[in-house]
Design a protein around this motif. Sequence first.
Motif, mmCIF file in Angstrom:
data_model
loop_
_atom_site.group_PDB
_atom_site.id
_atom_site.type_symbol
_atom_site.label_atom_id
_atom_site.label_comp_id
_atom_site.label_asym_id
_atom_site.label_seq_id
_atom_site.Cartn_x
_atom_site.Cartn_y
_atom_site.Cartn_z
ATOM 1 N N UNK A 151 23.678 79.945 -8.826
ATOM 2 C CA UNK A 151 22.525 79.175 -8.364
ATOM 3 C C UNK A 151 22.330 77.918 -9.191
ATOM 4 N N UNK A 152 23.275 77.621 -10.050
ATOM 5 C CA UNK A 152 23.179 76.441 -10.906
ATOM 6 C C UNK A 152 23.951 75.300 -10.264
ATOM 7 N N UNK A 153 23.378 74.089 -10.356
ATOM 8 C CA UNK A 153 24.028 72.923 -9.768
ATOM 9 C C UNK A 153 23.774 71.696 -10.638
ATOM 10 N N UNK A 154 24.604 70.687 -10.423
ATOM 11 C CA UNK A 154 24.455 69.417 -11.121
ATOM 12 C C UNK A 154 23.968 68.381 -10.108
ATOM 13 N N UNK A 155 22.957 67.611 -10.499
ATOM 14 C CA UNK A 155 22.399 66.575 -9.622
ATOM 15 C C UNK A 155 23.315 65.358 -9.657
ATOM 16 N N UNK A 156 23.783 64.931 -8.476
ATOM 17 C CA UNK A 156 24.687 63.789 -8.379
ATOM 18 C C UNK A 156 23.984 62.520 -7.927
ATOM 19 N N UNK A 157 22.948 62.667 -7.089
ATOM 20 C CA UNK A 157 22.203 61.510 -6.597
ATOM 21 C C UNK A 157 20.810 61.960 -6.167
ATOM 22 N N UNK A 158 19.839 61.085 -6.303
ATOM 23 C CA UNK A 158 18.473 61.383 -5.861
ATOM 24 C C UNK A 158 17.947 60.217 -5.032
ATOM 25 N N UNK A 159 17.066 60.549 -4.098
ATOM 26 C CA UNK A 159 16.418 59.525 -3.300
ATOM 27 C C UNK A 159 15.308 58.857 -4.098
ATOM 28 N N UNK A 160 14.671 57.858 -3.521
ATOM 29 C CA UNK A 160 13.609 57.135 -4.233
ATOM 30 C C UNK A 160 12.312 57.926 -4.356
ATOM 31 N N UNK A 161 12.157 58.987 -3.596
ATOM 32 C CA UNK A 161 10.931 59.787 -3.620
ATOM 33 C C UNK A 161 10.186 59.663 -2.304
ATOM 34 N N UNK A 162 9.399 60.685 -1.997
ATOM 35 C CA UNK A 162 8.618 60.680 -0.764
ATOM 36 C C UNK A 162 7.409 59.773 -0.890
ATOM 37 N N UNK A 163 6.664 59.672 0.205
ATOM 38 C CA UNK A 163 5.461 58.849 0.232
ATOM 39 C C UNK A 163 4.240 59.742 0.404
ATOM 40 N N UNK A 164 3.147 59.409 -0.301
ATOM 41 C CA UNK A 164 1.915 60.170 -0.108
ATOM 42 C C UNK A 164 1.128 59.548 1.051
ATOM 43 N N UNK A 165 -0.077 60.032 1.296
ATOM 44 C CA UNK A 165 -0.879 59.560 2.427
ATOM 45 C C UNK A 165 -1.252 58.090 2.321
ATOM 46 N N UNK A 166 -1.306 57.585 1.103
ATOM 47 C CA UNK A 166 -1.662 56.178 0.890
ATOM 48 C C UNK A 166 -0.441 55.264 0.893
ATOM 49 N N UNK A 167 0.752 55.827 1.082
ATOM 50 C CA UNK A 167 1.972 55.028 1.108
ATOM 51 C C UNK A 167 2.583 54.772 -0.258
ATOM 52 N N UNK A 168 2.084 55.448 -1.277
ATOM 53 C CA UNK A 168 2.634 55.278 -2.626
ATOM 54 C C UNK A 168 3.762 56.271 -2.849
ATOM 55 N N UNK A 169 4.759 55.850 -3.610
ATOM 56 C CA UNK A 169 5.912 56.716 -3.910
ATOM 57 C C UNK A 169 5.511 57.862 -4.816
ATOM 58 N N UNK A 170 5.991 59.053 -4.481
ATOM 59 C CA UNK A 170 5.828 60.223 -5.338
ATOM 60 C C UNK A 170 7.101 60.314 -6.178
#
Length: 104
Positions: A44-63
């Motif tokens: 169940x162990x993995x290495x992170x290779x890439x991540x997105x910029x993050x989701x948006x909250x209700x106000x349009x700000x990046x999480x």
Amino acid sequence: MNSAIRSIRNLAPLLDRVLVQRVKAEAKTASGIFLPESSVEKLNEAKVLAVGPGGLDRDGKRIPMGVAVGDRVLIPQFGGSPVKAGEEEYQLFRDSEILAKINE
């Protein structure tokens, strides 16, 4: 959903998605005996290779994302979206699906 791409470097996750590669279990015991692939369990162990910029909250700000490239994480045994590049297999998970970050 099993998609094949030429190179994993061409893949950029969107929003809150994380691209990981599972750490392969040892195919050899401590005493030097090689185990067949069928008897080696997926870790169940993995290495992170890439991540997105993050989701948006209700106000349009990046999480902000909870993980970064290079982190070691625990992922669920099942789930995620499989991605294949050549002979290698990767998986895409949402940031919220990552179970834990392994601090070294």
